[in-house]
Design an enzyme around this catalytic site. Structure first.
Site, PDB file in Angstrom:
ATOM      1  N   GLY A  17       0.842  -1.204   0.000  1.00  0.00           N
ATOM      2  CA  GLY A  17       0.000   0.000   0.000  1.00  0.00           C
ATOM      3  C   GLY A  17       0.870   1.243   0.000  1.00  0.00           C
ATOM      4  O   GLY A  17       0.568   2.221   0.675  1.00  0.00           O
ATOM      5  N   GLY A  18       1.953   1.196  -0.779  1.00  0.00           N
ATOM      6  CA  GLY A  18       2.882   2.326  -0.840  1.00  0.00           C
ATOM      7  C   GLY A  18       2.511   3.287  -1.961  1.00  0.00           C
ATOM      8  O   GLY A  18       1.340   3.551  -2.209  1.00  0.00           O
ATOM      9  N   ALA A  49      -2.084  -5.654   2.192  1.00  0.00           N
ATOM     10  CA  ALA A  49      -0.985  -6.098   3.049  1.00  0.00           C
ATOM     11  C   ALA A  49       0.116  -5.043   3.088  1.00  0.00           C
ATOM     12  O   ALA A  49       0.573  -4.575   2.045  1.00  0.00           O
ATOM     13  CB  ALA A  49      -0.417  -7.418   2.540  1.00  0.00           C
ATOM     14  N   VAL A 136       7.287  -2.203 -16.685  1.00  0.00           N
ATOM     15  CA  VAL A 136       8.135  -1.536 -17.667  1.00  0.00           C
ATOM     16  C   VAL A 136       7.483  -0.234 -18.098  1.00  0.00           C
ATOM     17  O   VAL A 136       6.367  -0.217 -18.614  1.00  0.00           O
ATOM     18  CB  VAL A 136       8.372  -2.420 -18.908  1.00  0.00           C
ATOM     19  CG1 VAL A 136       9.249  -1.689 -19.918  1.00  0.00           C
ATOM     20  CG2 VAL A 136       9.013  -3.742 -18.513  1.00  0.00           C
ATOM     21  N   ILE A 140       2.990   3.500 -19.756  1.00  0.00           N
ATOM     22  CA  ILE A 140       3.069   3.336 -21.209  1.00  0.00           C
ATOM     23  C   ILE A 140       2.724   1.901 -21.583  1.00  0.00           C
ATOM     24  O   ILE A 140       3.380   0.973 -21.138  1.00  0.00           O
ATOM     25  CB  ILE A 140       4.482   3.657 -21.746  1.00  0.00           C
ATOM     26  CG1 ILE A 140       4.963   5.011 -21.233  1.00  0.00           C
ATOM     27  CG2 ILE A 140       4.491   3.626 -23.269  1.00  0.00           C
ATOM     28  CD1 ILE A 140       6.390   5.352 -21.642  1.00  0.00           C
ATOM     29  N   LYS A 209      14.205  -4.060 -16.942  1.00  0.00           N
ATOM     30  CA  LYS A 209      13.163  -3.819 -17.939  1.00  0.00           C
ATOM     31  C   LYS A 209      13.550  -4.377 -19.307  1.00  0.00           C
ATOM     32  O   LYS A 209      12.708  -4.878 -20.045  1.00  0.00           O
ATOM     33  CB  LYS A 209      12.869  -2.323 -18.013  1.00  0.00           C
ATOM     34  CG  LYS A 209      12.268  -1.804 -16.700  1.00  0.00           C
ATOM     35  CD  LYS A 209      12.250  -0.293 -16.640  1.00  0.00           C
ATOM     36  CE  LYS A 209      11.706   0.203 -15.306  1.00  0.00           C
ATOM     37  NZ  LYS A 209      11.901   1.659 -15.144  1.00  0.00           N
TER      38      LYS A 209
HETATM   39  N1  LIG Z   1       6.732   3.994  -7.793  1.00  0.00           N
HETATM   40  C1  LIG Z   1       6.729   3.898  -9.115  1.00  0.00           C
HETATM   41  O1  LIG Z   1       6.695   4.916  -9.813  1.00  0.00           O
HETATM   42  C2  LIG Z   1       6.765   2.538  -9.767  1.00  0.00           C
HETATM   43  C3  LIG Z   1       6.706   2.484 -11.181  1.00  0.00           C
HETATM   44  C4  LIG Z   1       6.708   1.219 -11.802  1.00  0.00           C
HETATM   45  C5  LIG Z   1       6.783   0.074 -11.034  1.00  0.00           C
HETATM   46  N2  LIG Z   1       6.860   0.155  -9.659  1.00  0.00           N
HETATM   47  C6  LIG Z   1       6.957  -1.091  -8.898  1.00  0.00           C
HETATM   48  O2  LIG Z   1       5.817  -1.235  -8.085  1.00  0.00           O
HETATM   49  C7  LIG Z   1       6.162  -1.898  -6.880  1.00  0.00           C
HETATM   50  C8  LIG Z   1       5.756  -1.032  -5.688  1.00  0.00           C
HETATM   51  O3  LIG Z   1       6.421   0.203  -5.776  1.00  0.00           O
HETATM   52  P1  LIG Z   1       6.110   1.395  -4.750  1.00  0.00           P
HETATM   53  O4  LIG Z   1       6.834   2.595  -5.303  1.00  0.00           O
HETATM   54  O5  LIG Z   1       4.662   1.499  -4.529  1.00  0.00           O
HETATM   55  O6  LIG Z   1       6.835   0.893  -3.430  1.00  0.00           O
HETATM   56  P2  LIG Z   1       6.681   1.429  -1.910  1.00  0.00           P
HETATM   57  O7  LIG Z   1       6.156   2.823  -1.943  1.00  0.00           O
HETATM   58  O8  LIG Z   1       7.968   1.178  -1.258  1.00  0.00           O
HETATM   59  O9  LIG Z   1       5.542   0.510  -1.289  1.00  0.00           O
HETATM   60  C9  LIG Z   1       5.769  -0.830  -0.936  1.00  0.00           C
HETATM   61  C10 LIG Z   1       4.577  -1.318  -0.148  1.00  0.00           C
HETATM   62  O10 LIG Z   1       4.701  -2.700   0.111  1.00  0.00           O
HETATM   63  C11 LIG Z   1       4.631  -2.944   1.512  1.00  0.00           C
HETATM   64  N3  LIG Z   1       5.548  -4.043   1.839  1.00  0.00           N
HETATM   65  C12 LIG Z   1       6.863  -4.130   1.526  1.00  0.00           C
HETATM   66  N4  LIG Z   1       7.361  -5.289   1.974  1.00  0.00           N
HETATM   67  C13 LIG Z   1       6.351  -5.938   2.587  1.00  0.00           C
HETATM   68  C14 LIG Z   1       6.249  -7.179   3.280  1.00  0.00           C
HETATM   69  N5  LIG Z   1       7.310  -7.978   3.415  1.00  0.00           N
HETATM   70  N6  LIG Z   1       5.038  -7.531   3.759  1.00  0.00           N
HETATM   71  C15 LIG Z   1       3.974  -6.723   3.643  1.00  0.00           C
HETATM   72  N7  LIG Z   1       4.016  -5.551   3.009  1.00  0.00           N
HETATM   73  C16 LIG Z   1       5.199  -5.162   2.488  1.00  0.00           C
HETATM   74  C17 LIG Z   1       5.023  -1.653   2.181  1.00  0.00           C
HETATM   75  O11 LIG Z   1       4.458  -1.589   3.455  1.00  0.00           O
HETATM   76  P3  LIG Z   1       4.651  -0.292   4.385  1.00  0.00           P
HETATM   77  O12 LIG Z   1       3.765   0.765   3.733  1.00  0.00           O
HETATM   78  O13 LIG Z   1       4.155  -0.683   5.724  1.00  0.00           O
HETATM   79  O14 LIG Z   1       6.085   0.060   4.304  1.00  0.00           O
HETATM   80  C18 LIG Z   1       4.435  -0.630   1.222  1.00  0.00           C
HETATM   81  O15 LIG Z   1       3.083  -0.387   1.498  1.00  0.00           O
HETATM   82  C19 LIG Z   1       7.664  -2.175  -6.962  1.00  0.00           C
HETATM   83  O16 LIG Z   1       7.870  -3.472  -7.469  1.00  0.00           O
HETATM   84  C20 LIG Z   1       8.136  -1.147  -7.975  1.00  0.00           C
HETATM   85  O17 LIG Z   1       9.286  -1.561  -8.671  1.00  0.00           O
HETATM   86  C21 LIG Z   1       6.847   1.369  -9.021  1.00  0.00           C
END
Ligand SMILES: NC(=O)c1ccc[n+]([C@@H]2O[C@H](COP(=O)([O-])OP(=O)(O)OC[C@H]3O[C@@H](n4cnc5c(N)ncnc54)[C@H](OP(=O)(O)O)[C@@H]3O)[C@@H](O)[C@H]2O)c1
Ligand SMILES: NC(=O)c1ccc[n+]([C@@H]2O[C@H](COP(=O)([O-])OP(=O)(O)OC[C@H]3O[C@@H](n4cnc5c(N)ncnc54)[C@H](OP(=O)(O)O)[C@@H]3O)[C@@H](O)[C@H]2O)c1
Lengths: 443, 443
Positions: A17-18, A49, A136, A140, A209
């Site tokens: 939920g990040g 989660a 990726v 897009i 990617k």
């Molecule tokens: N951000 C972007 O622009 C972007 C773009 C493309 C792809 N992605 C991909 O999308 C995915 C998520 O990215 P994000 O930027 O949203 O990451 P993030 O902000 O770091 O959020 C990660 C979330 O997962 C939860 N989490 C991590 N480890 C966990 C565990 N072991 N058990 C339960 N919960 C867990 C965290 O909980 P807490 O909140 O309690 O810390 C948080 O809510 C990644 O694979 C990233 O590569 C991101």
């Protein structure tokens, strides 16, 4: 034809939920009706989660949905959306869901670039699905076009700006002649680069990617370890200047190239001709350039990161896979909702801006009179420029009166108001001629 | 899980063997193995309906396949590919196929812009499918991304350069300041415009595409009659010049825009800021710009016409729909062939070009020596430029010897050969320093 039984609702378990997960949760909550209509059954978010229950969360989402027990959440969900990142526990949780034949959607490039092929096989084996468009270039659409739209073609090469942070840095070095360290610090200040920029500047993010793209472009499976990778840390302002001198610009490209007997995968700073479409990709944007045997050269361009942008790609995968679940193969799922939709409206209901060129009387007060016509119809003016030109002189001479040319560009306004302005201008005494009226878009 | 019975082969009836149809026939013939592998069953071309059997045809295709009896051909085909154009008999033939639950793929924008919704409904009713990616912007994947990738988002606006002929004309008027009639005549000479250019220059071709795009972007069904349409015939060299003065460029855009209570569809010459991605679309290329609530701004770019290019889109639809037929919904069809594919090769097997910057001894014969190193490894030089710069002066002073900077750009060569050149240069006596080595792509 027998109708398949249509499920009353599909349960969705959200892992993470990040940045991205919070947006997915918000949209599933706020747009529940839209999703129900597009899928053909409601999507029911059963839980989110996270690692810690103490962090502040999305206001739009029911706080009771948060849990630290990811395993329980995955247990009986129809759809599992993984946005935690990292290899474990993401991998085990996804495997568990796939073994039950669930629909799985992920944005996890690190995981797909290592275990994508094995997870896809698991999905196929158990009648589930695994999609990762968001992994990726975020919003897009590129994985689906490679897999489906180009399914009848031979892809020779995929070449992309796959990392916004490094593109931002290189763009600034090119534009301002600034040094690498300086621009990196600025990017960190502006939030374009993380506190630890290693994965970005060393090219590892782009390499993951490239591995994913190559698998879809060429078939087969590739991993990040097969990508030859050089980052941008060694690029100097001098490199940038030397490139500019030669009509080139430095970009960090991820490249997957088909050879007769295999494929070469690489990420490295690359010089691109200024007139190439990839050279024009500025700031934190991403773009993927595809060369195929018959389709020729295609380019896909858009934002390569961001919570909402990435959530859009995730939800595209969710809706498409859920449609398939709901309608089965008997009826082509992608036609769901094809008859609902908005009515067509007349162009008078459009909102646009216009460039209006007038030939007006060269006398004091005329500009004020013209401006008054716009004001009367509530159309505001962005720019107004007056100047004679050769053709005016000729006309003026013929007509025996002195005129000037006036170019007005409006702000966006209702088409009906703009039409009324033009009608009034045509009738105004001090306006000799409405020379041209053209709409402006993209401002 | 019960395995669905996998058909031994799928029969394909091709309606039309002209510019696009002939390429589809050729590819289905020449690449039969590729299609069999990707679909999971062979595609068997049973016939090609044409108007006349007397015309010269594609050498690669069995002449016995041509027939004038389109109705018989459609009768029992699993897949019907319609590339005849026009409303009748295309519409009746497609309806007949859809009533049998067949897979239908078409490139017919005129038909889809009038009867698309009704034909799609017929497909859904009888468990068949209807796809038409080729109908809009030829090889550019745009319909599928709108329908699937953006299925979880709200599209606000689609705005495109949808006609190559008019873009070619406007581009020339902008670049050369030429008059409309002049450039139209040139476009006809070069084969970019047809002898009767009405459908293109009056915007009707683009209008049909806008109607199709709007249906996929917003849901619902729109027809070409709902598109407000103005062509480019009235655009003058003066308009173009006035636009340029204001930092704008004239493009014929097709625009579909969502309003609160409906959607406005329009085609008209439009002024676009020079820095907008659509302004950079030159010549006969097409591009579609999409604005969505969460995804933000996306652009899809590529060739908008051509026999092979359009055939690529047609065959993408054929393979994707055929995969669904073969594998059914139990197994997600789009994973077919996911494990076959080429091996990864080391980067030494890549072929690339490099810009190599050297600091060399400022003495006669050095250029010859350096050039000899490239020749030895069969690497040919595209450009070589010599010149001192400030940093060299400083180094030279410190070292007490006089040096110059040499910038070499090579033609494409095997990476191994380029590496060998750099190694030899590093060891050469007259080379003081290899300042930088960067790969060049996109030339
Ligand atoms: N951000 C972007 O622009 C972007 C773009 C493309 C792809 N992605 C991909 O999308 C995915 C998520 O990215 P994000 O930027 O949203 O990451 P993030 O902000 O770091 O959020 C990660 C979330 O997962 C939860 N989490 C991590 N480890 C966990 C565990 N072991 N058990 C339960 N919960 C867990 C965290 O909980 P807490 O909140 O309690 O810390 C948080 O809510 C990644 O694979 C990233 O590569 C991101
Ligand atoms: N060309 C492009 O770049 C392009 C791009 C996108 C979409 N499209 C679309 O693709 C479709 C085909 O275009 P095209 O350029 O290939 O057209 P084309 O070159 O004119 O070919 C039309 C073919 O259909 C056959 N045909 C026409 N009417 C027929 C009839 N009543 N019965 C049997 N056969 C008939 C013709 O037979 P004969 O050979 O005997 O005349 C010819 O083989 C059109 O809908 C077009 O809008 C074309």
């Amino acid at each position: 034809m027998t109708q398949p039984t249509i499920p009353t609702a599909l349960s969705v378990a959200l892992l993470g939920g990040g940045t991205v997960g919070s947006q997915v949760a918000r949209l599933l909550t706020e747009d529940a009706d839209l999703f129900a209509e597009r899928v053909g059954a409601p999507l029911h978010l059963t839980g989110i989660a996270v690692r810690s229950l103490d962090r502040p969360r999305q206001a739009a989402v029911d706080p009771a949905l948060y849990t630290t027990d990811a395993e329980a959440l995955v247990e009986d969900a129809d759809i599992v959306v993984e946005l935690m990142g990292g290899i474990e526990p993401a991998r085990s949780l996804i495997e568990r869901a796939l073994r039950r034949g669930a629909v799985v959607v992920t944005g996890n490039k690190a995981l797909l670039a290592r275990h994508g092929a094995q997870l896809s096989a698991l999905a196929a084996e158990h009648g589930g699905s695994l999609d990762g468009e968001a992994a990726v270039a975020a919003a897009i659409p590129i994985l689906r076009p490679l897999r489906d739209s180009l399914a009848g073609d031979r892809v020779h090469r995929v070449m992309g700006i796959l990392n916004g942070t490094t593109n931002f840095i290189l763009d600034r070095m090119d534009t301002d002649g600034a040094a690498y360290d300086e621009v990196l610090a600025e990017a960190q200040r502006l939030g374009y680069a993380e506190a630890d920029p290693t994965a970005d500047v060393q090219g590892h993010d782009a390499a993951a990617k490239v591995a994913i793209l190559a698998g879809l472009a060429f078939g087969g499976s590739f991993t990040i370890d097969q990508v030859d990778c050089t980052g941008i840390a060694a690029i100097t302002a001098q490199d940038s200047a030397a490139a500019a001198e030669a009509g080139l610009v430095v970009k960090l490209l991820g490249i997957a190239e088909r050879q007769v007997d295999g494929a070469v995968l690489r990420v490295h700073p690359t010089l691109v001709p200024r007139e190439h479409p990839l050279a024009a990709v500025r700031g934190a944007f991403n773009a993927v350039f595809v060369e195929a045997e018959n389709a020729g050269e295609l380019m896909f361009y858009g934002p390569g990161a961001g919570g909402r942008e990435t959530a859009s790609a995730v939800l595209g995968d969710v809706v498409t896979a859920a449609r398939h679940r709901v309608l089965g193969s008997a009826m082509r799922a992608d036609r769901a909702g094809a008859t609902a939709g908005p009515p067509a409206l007349p162009i008078t209901q459009a909102s646009t801006s216009e460039m209006i060129v007038l030939r007006v009387c060269d006398a004091p007060g005329v500009l004020r009179d013209v401006a008054a016509v716009f004001a009367e119809h509530d159309v505001s003016i962005e720019a107004m420029r007056q100047g004679p030109d050769a053709s005016d002189d000729a006309v003026a001479e013929a007509e025996g009166r002195s005129s000037v040319r006036l170019r007005v560009i409006t702000h966006r306004a209702p088409q009906a108001a703009l039409d009324a302005v033009v009608a009034d201008l045509s009738a105004a005494e001090s306006v000799y001629e409405v020379v041209s009226v053209l709409r402006v878009e993209g401002k």
